[in-house]
Scaffold this active site. Structure first.
Site, PDB file in Angstrom:
ATOM      1  N   VAL A  86       0.840  -1.200   0.000  1.00 45.96           N
ATOM      2  CA  VAL A  86       0.000   0.000   0.000  1.00 45.96           C
ATOM      3  C   VAL A  86       0.877   1.253   0.000  1.00 45.96           C
ATOM      4  O   VAL A  86       0.638   2.213  -0.736  1.00 45.96           O
ATOM      5  CB  VAL A  86      -0.933   0.012   1.232  1.00 45.96           C
ATOM      6  CG1 VAL A  86      -1.620   1.359   1.376  1.00 45.96           C
ATOM      7  CG2 VAL A  86      -1.953  -1.089   1.122  1.00 45.96           C
ATOM      8  N   ASP A 135      -8.630  33.888 -35.300  1.00 46.11           N
ATOM      9  CA  ASP A 135      -9.941  34.289 -34.787  1.00 46.11           C
ATOM     10  C   ASP A 135     -11.059  33.945 -35.761  1.00 46.11           C
ATOM     11  O   ASP A 135     -12.028  33.308 -35.412  1.00 46.11           O
ATOM     12  CB  ASP A 135      -9.969  35.775 -34.397  1.00 46.11           C
ATOM     13  CG  ASP A 135      -9.345  36.687 -35.435  1.00 46.11           C
ATOM     14  OD1 ASP A 135      -9.106  36.225 -36.565  1.00 46.11           O
ATOM     15  OD2 ASP A 135      -9.112  37.865 -35.128  1.00 46.11           O
ATOM     16  N   ILE A 144       3.448   1.236  -3.514  1.00 48.99           N
ATOM     17  CA  ILE A 144       2.941   1.328  -4.879  1.00 48.99           C
ATOM     18  C   ILE A 144       2.544   2.769  -5.167  1.00 48.99           C
ATOM     19  O   ILE A 144       1.719   3.350  -4.479  1.00 48.99           O
ATOM     20  CB  ILE A 144       1.743   0.376  -5.083  1.00 48.99           C
ATOM     21  CG1 ILE A 144       2.252  -1.066  -5.058  1.00 48.99           C
ATOM     22  CG2 ILE A 144       1.040   0.666  -6.394  1.00 48.99           C
ATOM     23  CD1 ILE A 144       1.176  -2.098  -5.060  1.00 48.99           C
ATOM     24  N   THR A 187       4.205  11.230   4.415  1.00 53.59           N
ATOM     25  CA  THR A 187       5.099  11.734   3.364  1.00 53.59           C
ATOM     26  C   THR A 187       4.479  11.789   1.970  1.00 53.59           C
ATOM     27  O   THR A 187       4.860  12.645   1.171  1.00 53.59           O
ATOM     28  CB  THR A 187       6.367  10.861   3.272  1.00 53.59           C
ATOM     29  OG1 THR A 187       5.977   9.521   2.982  1.00 53.59           O
ATOM     30  CG2 THR A 187       7.155  10.904   4.552  1.00 53.59           C
ATOM     31  N   ASP A 243      -1.115  36.739 -34.693  1.00 58.49           N
ATOM     32  CA  ASP A 243      -1.733  37.798 -35.487  1.00 58.49           C
ATOM     33  C   ASP A 243      -1.151  39.120 -35.014  1.00 58.49           C
ATOM     34  O   ASP A 243      -0.639  39.206 -33.902  1.00 58.49           O
ATOM     35  CB  ASP A 243      -3.239  37.859 -35.207  1.00 58.49           C
ATOM     36  CG  ASP A 243      -3.968  36.712 -35.859  1.00 58.49           C
ATOM     37  OD1 ASP A 243      -3.343  36.008 -36.663  1.00 58.49           O
ATOM     38  OD2 ASP A 243      -5.159  36.522 -35.546  1.00 58.49           O
ATOM     39  N   GLU A 303      11.395   3.308   0.907  1.00 59.88           N
ATOM     40  CA  GLU A 303      10.578   2.493   1.816  1.00 59.88           C
ATOM     41  C   GLU A 303      10.733   1.002   1.513  1.00 59.88           C
ATOM     42  O   GLU A 303      10.940   0.176   2.404  1.00 59.88           O
ATOM     43  CB  GLU A 303       9.095   2.903   1.686  1.00 59.88           C
ATOM     44  CG  GLU A 303       8.824   4.295   2.255  1.00 59.88           C
ATOM     45  CD  GLU A 303       7.516   4.901   1.767  1.00 59.88           C
ATOM     46  OE1 GLU A 303       6.627   4.149   1.298  1.00 59.88           O
ATOM     47  OE2 GLU A 303       7.369   6.131   1.836  1.00 59.88           O
ATOM     48  N   ASP A 331      -9.544  30.756 -40.164  1.00 62.72           N
ATOM     49  CA  ASP A 331      -8.301  30.431 -39.446  1.00 62.72           C
ATOM     50  C   ASP A 331      -8.380  29.050 -38.808  1.00 62.72           C
ATOM     51  O   ASP A 331      -7.372  28.471 -38.409  1.00 62.72           O
ATOM     52  CB  ASP A 331      -8.049  31.437 -38.312  1.00 62.72           C
ATOM     53  CG  ASP A 331      -7.687  32.811 -38.828  1.00 62.72           C
ATOM     54  OD1 ASP A 331      -7.297  32.898 -40.004  1.00 62.72           O
ATOM     55  OD2 ASP A 331      -7.793  33.777 -38.066  1.00 62.72           O
TER      56      ASP A 331
END
Ligand code: ATP
Length: 848
Positions: free
Chosen positions: A256, A590, A259, A687, A303, A659, A594
């Protein structure tokens, strides 16, 4: 102007009343994310379930306190995960709402931009080509108006609409492909034709982020590795005769803790946090993965008008009767035909209640500037307008770069044309000179073009005016045999912040490129002022572009910084040519034309103010303030987010490795288990959660915009990150085991040795989290106080740790014993020694 004055529209109060009565103008019911679902999804993980089951079993077998604590820790972890995910979902939801279509509507006599969902029956909306029609409406304006109804009928041919007659209905979801006009909303929401058919409206795209996908697959590999190690640790313990259930719990708890299940999810958190930061800087991201790509941008095609310039236009010079009149030599002179052409052939609206012309006018800045050159107050303008009636128009578009109208003046019909001088003059056969219409000779034409040259070279945007009053009829011959009147020169100053943004780009290895429909000289003058280019050789026009084939363009393109007098169609070629040279291209747009280029670009950017719906939908980002500097901030933010993701990953993986190794090394060297299941879970809680999230909001390092953009296919572990993770993870593990062994060796007893291991493992991670803030600088070189969240997170974790070992009740629960000063020395030595050595190494490296 196409309308004499604005019809009132609804009042805001009435609109709100109708909204309450008839509901939102939406088809889909919003499916909000249910918080309960998010909470329970936190437990939706195989390993966590094993842990819960194992805990319950061990609870029945006597270790009730252990079982309860483990469950509490699991729930607390779930709460942390829930808060993160809920916030992310929330900000994505807000984003979706913001990215949903808007509508220009007349309320209380003013034009307002509102969320299209808030439209009600009776609203007057303004539409132009590229707009998605926001509700079922009746067209009110005359003129050329064409709609693409393929979404509704499947027919891809455009359908002509007109305000008079039967085909004046326009439908929600269909798109305006030609024309400009006003319409009255007659049905909204589920009552519209589209609502009846239902199921349209594209939401913000939920594209998968490539980075997230890569991390998901990496996560899967890590899960397997972790499980194998956990099994080894468990079996080794059992083999040495330790309690089976205890060892089983150790194995599952380790799984637990180790992972990195949050790895991929945390990318979404970082992206979402970044997206809300970008929003504060006026960049609205529509596609999440775009944030990743932003950081790689190597070319920004922008532009000119409104993006690099202020879009605050003022007429500074008029040319007519063969003479130039500049406003700095006094007031601009009047010229009736010019005044008529620029006022009648003009699409802006005005509010008659306002006297001052600047306040009364609404519309395209080029067009308002032209009116302001001739009128000071709105009543005079209205009086002038009332003398003629518009009977036909061809609106301005960026391809033709012209606009034409037919006006009925008394019994006479007159055609007025305005547009880019070269275009207009090519349609003229005559010239108006002091009231006389004469033939436009070659010499005369040259004189006019010289005047254009003169005006454009001083950065003026030029608009020519022409007319004809005989043989006026709508059709192909409307714009032929015109009579040339003159030219207006408009100043549109560069944005102040644009110059700094250009410089920032250059330092960051990004090339700014200007793409404009404007004249070559005007573009060059503005480009030079902004430092986008230094010599004329960096400028190319649309006409010259047409003469190059794709290979020639690709050879040349790296040297070009300004594309002038281009059509929207050219933009697509430009994007493709830049991309062929392995650039990562951001491109603004715009208008509806375009959209293809915006879609093709790596980062398609649509203007929030002037952008049309079709272009917005093609884009991955919307600039709310149409400002170039905002693009650069977004790129910067993109780099920051990517850096923060690397920080996250570095921290999470090295800590988890630490760990796992702590447990694995102990079992390899036949030591007792250095951490009990509850302690392992405690490490995870202290942590993995808060400190890791706090890294996601880490402010950038000062030099973030000083290096070249990263390559798009660069691995997230590139530039030495994987080595850093492995080395540091190993050292955290080794130091923790050493601390544990020292505890045993010095005869402190197993319980104290375990407490020392617990403290060393947690504190070394909490020191390492600060190191992860920079890849180049040591913890002594970074300012710890620039990320207060991280300080708070670390302080919380330390308080949690201290409580675990000093609060008597928790001592029982966590099987710890209070450490004395000498033991703390050992813990702090093993927690800090690596960070200290690393800092010294970085210090000497940076000083050599
Ligand atoms: P950008 O692409 O950077 O926004 P731009 O705004 O100058 O540049 P367009 O709007 O396509 O590009 O304008 C191109 C040319 O068309 C202008 O230089 C001007 O001569 C002419 N023009 C612009 N607006 C109008 C208008 N409303 N009516 C007639 N002609 C116009």
């Amino acid at each position: 102007m196409n309308e004499k004055e604005i019809e009132g529209g609804l009042t805001q109060v009435e609109a709100e009343r109708r909204l309450k009565k008839y509901g939102l103008n939406t088809i889909e019911k919003k499916k909000g994310v249910s918080p309960v679902k998010i909470f329970f999804s936190q437990f939706n993980d195989f390993i966590t379930w094993i842990l819960i089951v194992a805990t319950v079993i061990s609870g029945f077998m006597g270790e009730k306190a252990d079982a309860i604590t483990i469950l509490i820790i699991v729930v607390m972890n779930a709460i942390l995960g829930f808060v993160q995910e809920f916030k992310t979902e929330r900000s994505l939801e807000t984003l979706k709402e913001l990215a949903s279509p808007t509508s220009k509507v007349l309320r209380d006599g003013k034009i307002k931009v509102i969320n299209a969902q808030e439209l009600v029956m009776g609203d007057i909306v303004f539409l132009e080509s590229g707009d998605k029609i926001p509700a079922d409406c009746i067209l009110l304006s005359r003129g050329n108006f064409m709609v693409d109804e393929s979404l509704l009928t499947g027919e891809s041919e455009g359908v002509s609409k007109s305000s008079s007659g039967k085909n004046n209905s326009i439908y929600m979801g269909t798109v305006v492909i030609k024309g400009k006009g006003k319409a009255r909303v007659v049905q909204t929401g589920m009552e519209t034709e589209m609502g009846k058919i239902a199921g349209m409206l594209q939401d913000i795209e939920k594209d998968r982020s490539p980075l997230k996908e890569k991390l998901t697959s990496l996560g899967k590999v890590l899960v397997v590795v972790c499980i194998v190690i956990c099994i080894i640790v468990t079996l080794a313990g059992v083999w040495r005769g330790q309690d089976k259930y205890e060892m089983f719990l150790v194995g599952v708890s380790l799984a637990v803790a180790a992972i990195p299940e949050g790895l991929a999810a945390i990318v979404t958190v970082a992206l979402a946090l970044g997206v809300s930061r970008m929003l504060k800087r006026n960049a609205l991201v529509r596609k999440l993965p775009a944030v990743e790509t932003l950081g790689c941008t190597s070319i920004i095609c922008s532009d000119k008008t409104g993006t690099l310039t202020e879009n605050k236009m003022t007429v500074k010079a008029l040319y007519f009767n063969g003479k130039m009149h500049k406003s700095d030599t006094g007031k601009l002179p009047d010229n009736t035909m010019m005044k008529k052409a620029f006022t009648y052939c003009n699409d802006c609206n005005f509010d008659i209640k306002k006297v001052d012309i600047s306040e009364a006018l609404m519309g395209d800045p080029t067009e308002t500037a032209l009116i302001k050159a001739f009128f000071k107050d709105a009543r005079a303008l209205k009086k002038f307008m009332d003398k003629a009636e518009r009977v036909y128009d061809i609106p301005f578009d960026s391809d033709r770069k012209m606009m034409s109208v037919i006006m009925k003046e008394g019994s006479k019909k007159v055609c007025y044309v305005k547009g880019a001088p070269e275009r207009v003059i090519n349609k003229c056969k005559y010239i108006l000179d002091r009231g006389q219409v004469r033939l436009l000779t070659a010499g005369e034409k040259n004189r006019v073009l010289k005047a254009v040259e003169n005006m454009t070279s001083s950065a003026l945007r030029c608009i020519a005016a022409a007319y004809k009053d005989s043989k006026v009829a709508a059709g192909r011959t409307l714009e032929t045999n015109l009579i040339f009147i003159g030219i207006a020169g408009i100043i549109d100053p560069p944005r102040k912040e644009a110059k700094d943004a250009v410089l920032k780009c250059k330092l960051a290895g990004i090339r700014p490129v200007m793409i404009t429909g404007d004249h070559k000289n005007t573009a060059f003058a503005i480009g030079k002022e902004l430092d986008i280019c230094s010599s004329q050789s960096q400028v190319i026009t649309g006409e010259e572009l047409d003469k190059l084939n794709d290979r020639q363009l690709s050879d040349k393109i790296q040297k070009i910084s300004i594309f002038a007098r281009v059509n929207p169609g050219h933009k697509l070629r430009i994007v493709k040519a830049f991309k062929a040279r392995n650039n990562i291209v951001a491109m603004t747009g715009d208008g509806v034309n375009d959209a293809p280029a915006v879609k093709e670009a790596d980062i398609g950017i649509c203007m929030g103010i002037s952008g049309t719906d079709v272009t917005k939908e093609a884009s991955s980002m919307i600039l709310l303030d149409d400002n170039f500097a905002t693009i650069v901030s977004a790129v910067e933010e993109g780099r920051v987010i990517y850096d923060n993701i690397r920080k996250f990953i570095r921290y999470l993986l090295s800590c988890n490795l630490g760990e796992v190794l702590t447990m694995l090394l102990s079992s390899i060297f036949y030591l007792d288990t250095p951490l009990l299941p509850i302690q392992i879970l405690m490490v995870n809680l202290a942590t993995d959660g808060l400190p890791a999230v706090a890294l996601g909001v880490d402010p950038p390092e000062g030099d973030i915009m000083k290096g070249k953009p990263r390559a798009k296919n660069e691995s997230i572990f590139a530039r030495g990150l994987s080595e850093k993770i492995i080395v540091r993870g190993a050292l955290i593990g080794v130091c923790t085991v050493f601390s544990f062994v020292m505890g045993l060796y010095l005869g402190f007893g197993l319980k104290t040795a375990r407490t020392m291991a617990l403290c060393t493992l947690i504190i070394s991670q909490l020191i390492h989290v600060f190191e992860c803030r920079s890849e180049k600088h040591s913890i002594f070189q970074i300012n710890l106080f620039t990320n207060l969240y991280l300080l708070a997170a670390v302080a919380t974790s330390i308080i949690m740790l201290l409580c675990t070992i000093y609060v008597p009740f928790l001592q029982m629960v966590f099987h710890t014993s209070p450490l004395v000063v000498s033991q703390w020395f050992i813990v702090l030595f093993f927690s800090g020694i690596i960070a200290l050595l690393n800092s010294l190494y970085l210090y000497f490296k940076s000083n050599n």
